[in-house]
Design a protein around this motif. Structure first.
Motif: not given
Length: 124
Positions: A53-65
């Protein structure tokens, strides 16, 4: 209650790009994490990407990074998934989801609301 509607799926060739979007309605999702998951036939649903929500954090699955980028527009209650360098194994139904939390979790049970999904098919 939050309703989610995905759009922008389709058929694309290997190496191509696609940018599905998801529109949220019912209430603002400004303070919620937003995410994309996907499910291919015969497979478990898989985490793709999340945006806190903060707009500063993202997270990705290994297969799409390195290939996919999640973004959000809080004013429009929208979330997007820019998909580049698509592979055959990216073929799946893509679902957007809204979390009860603010952190960019990759855990499905953190998400309370789900869309019906958009088909993405990558062909050779």
């Amino acid at each position: 209650q939050v309703q989610l509607v995905e759009s922008g799926g389709g058929l694309v060739q290997v190496g191509g790009s696609l940018k599905p979007s998801c529109a949220a309605s019912g209430r603002t999702v400004r303070y919620s994490a937003l995410a994309w998951f996907r499910q291919a036939p015969g497979d478990e649903r898989e985490f793709v990407a999340a945006f806190g929500w903060s707009g500063r954090s993202t997270n990705y699955g290994d297969s799409v990074k390195g290939r996919f980028t999640i973004s959000r527009d809080n004013a429009q209650n929208m979330v997007y998934l820019q998909m580049n360098s698509l592979k055959l194994e990216d073929t799946a139904v893509y679902y957007c989801a809204v979390s009860r939390y603010g952190g960019a979790s990759g855990q499905q049970d953190s998400y309370d609301y789900w869309g019906l999904g958009a088909q993405v098919t990558v062909s050779s």
